[in-house]
Write a protein that holds these residues in place. Structure first.
Motif, PDB file in Angstrom:
ATOM      1  N   GLN A 158       0.857  -1.185   0.000  1.00  0.00           N
ATOM      2  CA  GLN A 158       0.000   0.000   0.000  1.00  0.00           C
ATOM      3  C   GLN A 158       0.890   1.231   0.000  1.00  0.00           C
ATOM      4  OE1 GLN A 158      -3.484  -0.179   2.386  1.00  0.00           O
ATOM      5  NE2 GLN A 158      -3.689   2.027   2.564  1.00  0.00           N
ATOM      6  N   VAL A 159       0.844   1.967  -1.087  1.00  0.00           N
ATOM      7  CA  VAL A 159       1.699   3.141  -1.274  1.00  0.00           C
ATOM      8  C   VAL A 159       0.857   4.270  -1.857  1.00  0.00           C
ATOM      9  CG1 VAL A 159       3.673   4.082  -2.540  1.00  0.00           C
ATOM     10  CG2 VAL A 159       3.802   1.780  -1.593  1.00  0.00           C
ATOM     11  N   GLY A 160       0.948   5.435  -1.266  1.00  0.00           N
ATOM     12  CA  GLY A 160       0.223   6.579  -1.803  1.00  0.00           C
ATOM     13  C   GLY A 160      -1.278   6.450  -1.736  1.00  0.00           C
ATOM     14  N   GLY A 161      -1.764   5.666  -0.782  1.00  0.00           N
ATOM     15  CA  GLY A 161      -3.206   5.533  -0.603  1.00  0.00           C
ATOM     16  C   GLY A 161      -3.869   4.468  -1.448  1.00  0.00           C
ATOM     17  N   ILE A 162      -3.093   3.706  -2.219  1.00  0.00           N
ATOM     18  CA  ILE A 162      -3.679   2.632  -3.030  1.00  0.00           C
ATOM     19  C   ILE A 162      -2.894   1.342  -2.827  1.00  0.00           C
ATOM     20  CG2 ILE A 162      -4.549   4.224  -4.774  1.00  0.00           C
ATOM     21  CD1 ILE A 162      -2.244   3.317  -6.597  1.00  0.00           C
ATOM     22  N   VAL A 163      -3.545   0.230  -3.107  1.00  0.00           N
ATOM     23  CA  VAL A 163      -2.883  -1.067  -3.077  1.00  0.00           C
ATOM     24  C   VAL A 163      -2.258  -1.318  -4.448  1.00  0.00           C
ATOM     25  CG1 VAL A 163      -3.205  -3.560  -2.845  1.00  0.00           C
ATOM     26  CG2 VAL A 163      -4.432  -1.982  -1.326  1.00  0.00           C
ATOM     27  N   VAL A 164      -0.987  -1.699  -4.437  1.00  0.00           N
ATOM     28  CA  VAL A 164      -0.272  -2.015  -5.677  1.00  0.00           C
ATOM     29  C   VAL A 164       0.130  -3.482  -5.630  1.00  0.00           C
ATOM     30  CG1 VAL A 164       1.708  -1.507  -7.147  1.00  0.00           C
ATOM     31  CG2 VAL A 164       0.599   0.341  -5.866  1.00  0.00           C
ATOM     32  N   GLN A 165      -0.372  -4.239  -6.579  1.00  0.00           N
ATOM     33  CA  GLN A 165      -0.010  -5.644  -6.697  1.00  0.00           C
ATOM     34  C   GLN A 165       1.262  -5.777  -7.535  1.00  0.00           C
ATOM     35  OE1 GLN A 165      -1.584  -8.124  -5.239  1.00  0.00           O
ATOM     36  NE2 GLN A 165      -3.533  -7.191  -4.636  1.00  0.00           N
ATOM     37  N   PRO A 166       2.045  -6.832  -7.307  1.00  0.00           N
ATOM     38  CA  PRO A 166       3.154  -7.080  -8.232  1.00  0.00           C
ATOM     39  C   PRO A 166       2.632  -7.174  -9.665  1.00  0.00           C
ATOM     40  CG  PRO A 166       3.247  -8.569  -6.346  1.00  0.00           C
ATOM     41  CD  PRO A 166       1.930  -7.860  -6.264  1.00  0.00           C
ATOM     42  N   LYS A 167       3.392  -6.652 -10.600  1.00  0.00           N
ATOM     43  CA  LYS A 167       3.092  -6.667 -12.034  1.00  0.00           C
ATOM     44  C   LYS A 167       2.093  -5.588 -12.454  1.00  0.00           C
ATOM     45  CE  LYS A 167       3.772 -11.703 -12.208  1.00  0.00           C
ATOM     46  NZ  LYS A 167       3.226 -12.986 -12.729  1.00  0.00           N
ATOM     47  N   THR A 168       1.624  -4.745 -11.520  1.00  0.00           N
ATOM     48  CA  THR A 168       0.723  -3.653 -11.886  1.00  0.00           C
ATOM     49  C   THR A 168       1.434  -2.687 -12.839  1.00  0.00           C
ATOM     50  OG1 THR A 168      -0.475  -3.771  -9.794  1.00  0.00           O
ATOM     51  CG2 THR A 168      -0.606  -1.695 -10.998  1.00  0.00           C
ATOM     52  N   LEU A 169       0.738  -2.258 -13.877  1.00  0.00           N
ATOM     53  CA  LEU A 169       1.291  -1.291 -14.817  1.00  0.00           C
ATOM     54  C   LEU A 169       1.169   0.111 -14.225  1.00  0.00           C
ATOM     55  CD1 LEU A 169       2.486  -0.612 -17.598  1.00  0.00           C
ATOM     56  CD2 LEU A 169       0.142  -0.624 -18.512  1.00  0.00           C
ATOM     57  N   LEU A 170       2.296   0.838 -14.176  1.00  0.00           N
ATOM     58  CA  LEU A 170       2.347   2.165 -13.570  1.00  0.00           C
ATOM     59  C   LEU A 170       2.812   3.208 -14.580  1.00  0.00           C
ATOM     60  CD1 LEU A 170       4.110   1.233 -10.209  1.00  0.00           C
ATOM     61  CD2 LEU A 170       1.677   1.687 -10.539  1.00  0.00           C
ATOM     62  N   HIS A 171       2.290   4.417 -14.411  1.00  0.00           N
ATOM     63  CA  HIS A 171       2.681   5.565 -15.242  1.00  0.00           C
ATOM     64  C   HIS A 171       2.893   6.738 -14.293  1.00  0.00           C
ATOM     65  CE1 HIS A 171       2.430   8.762 -18.272  1.00  0.00           C
ATOM     66  NE2 HIS A 171       2.427   7.841 -19.230  1.00  0.00           N
ATOM     67  N   GLY A 172       4.035   7.420 -14.411  1.00  0.00           N
ATOM     68  CA  GLY A 172       4.293   8.524 -13.498  1.00  0.00           C
ATOM     69  C   GLY A 172       5.135   9.619 -14.120  1.00  0.00           C
ATOM     70  N   ASP A 173       4.864  10.856 -13.702  1.00  0.00           N
ATOM     71  CA  ASP A 173       5.666  12.002 -14.121  1.00  0.00           C
ATOM     72  C   ASP A 173       5.486  13.110 -13.095  1.00  0.00           C
ATOM     73  OD1 ASP A 173       3.190  13.174 -14.643  1.00  0.00           O
ATOM     74  OD2 ASP A 173       3.485  13.353 -16.804  1.00  0.00           O
ATOM     75  N   ALA A 174       5.720  14.352 -13.481  1.00  0.00           N
ATOM     76  CA  ALA A 174       5.624  15.474 -12.550  1.00  0.00           C
ATOM     77  C   ALA A 174       4.244  15.602 -11.918  1.00  0.00           C
ATOM     78  CB  ALA A 174       5.977  16.776 -13.276  1.00  0.00           C
ATOM     79  N   ASN A 175       3.226  15.041 -12.564  1.00  0.00           N
ATOM     80  CA  ASN A 175       1.859  15.119 -12.046  1.00  0.00           C
ATOM     81  C   ASN A 175       1.574  14.094 -10.952  1.00  0.00           C
ATOM     82  OD1 ASN A 175       0.557  17.116 -14.009  1.00  0.00           O
ATOM     83  ND2 ASN A 175       1.495  15.639 -15.399  1.00  0.00           N
ATOM     84  N   GLY A 176       2.383  13.034 -10.871  1.00  0.00           N
ATOM     85  CA  GLY A 176       2.143  11.969  -9.906  1.00  0.00           C
ATOM     86  C   GLY A 176       2.212  10.606 -10.561  1.00  0.00           C
TER      87      GLY A 176
END
Length: 237
Positions: A158-176
């Motif tokens: 649990q990171v940043g208020g959400i549950v993240v499972q292994p293999k979850t696809l993530l996208h991030g930049d200056a917006n979060g």
């Protein structure tokens, strides 16, 4: 997942990705993205796109007297992923703060193909990490690493208020940072250009310097119509 999909996703900022995900109505609009505590340490870098390699850790509490996993053990799990790794570290300490990552960890991860790191803890050594062009997202900076140690690997975190499972696809930049449901990832990538073109109608009208309120109303109406048509098409899929 095809590498072409990941490359398309990298062409758009995370805010646009979130906008397009909403049109699929696959989840509530207030779910799936990390809260503001998790911020980009290098907001000037292009978007990060990859698959979660998760671990829990502590840095303020002394480690237990048993054998614990180390960084190479986490890297050894990356063959389970569908593409490049994004390391996601949940800080289990609540009674204090010391650095979860620094230049040693980031150099190690980058050397084996990771494309970023996300944690709800703190980091350090930004000057040593910057030359790597390695995106990191964290909850601030602190000078000492304390008792940093890993505890569990490739379990839900649990990171940043959400549950993240292994293999979850993530996208991030200056917006979060946001998650992308893998079942719609290719369609999200394909729809981003059309969404951006819809928003451009208003942006271009506003930037002319000569637009009247009537012009702006017309631009907003055209944008809404375009997005509604895109929504109807994506929702059916």
């Amino acid at each position: 997942m095809q590498s072409g999909t990941l490359e398309k996703l990298r062409q758009y900022d995370t805010a646009t990705i979130c906008n397009v995900i909403e049109l699929f109505e696959a989840r509530p609009r207030n779910r799936g993205f990390m809260r503001q505590r998790v911020k980009a340490a290098f907001p000037e870098l292009p978007p990060m796109v990859g698959f979660a390699s998760t671990a829990t850790c502590r840095s303020f509490t002394q480690p237990p007297e048993r054998q614990l996993p180390i960084v190479p053990d986490l890297i050894s799990r990356w063959g389970e992923l569908d593409g490049p790794a994004v390391v996601v570290l949940q800080n289990l300490d609540t009674n204090g703060a010391a650095a979860i990552f620094g230049d040693v960890l980031c150099n190690s991860f980058a050397a084996f193909g990771a494309v970023g790191l996300v944690t709800d803890g703190q980091g350090r050594d930004l000057a040593g990490i910057a030359p790597l062009d390695f995106p990191v997202f964290c909850d601030g900076i602190v000078c000492a690493h304390g008792y940093m140690h890993l505890l569990t690997l490739h379990e839900a975190v649990q990171v940043g208020g959400i549950v993240v499972q292994p293999k979850t696809l993530l996208h991030g930049d200056a917006n979060g940072v946001t998650t992308i449901p893998t079942q719609i990832a290719a369609d999200v990538a394909d729809a981003c250009a059309e969404y951006a073109q819809a928003e451009a109608v208003v942006i271009e009208a506003a930037q002319t310097g000569t637009a009247s309120l009537a012009d702006l109303r017309a631009a907003y109406a055209e944008m809404a119509e375009r997005i509604a048509k895109l929504n109807a098409r994506l929702r059916r899929n």
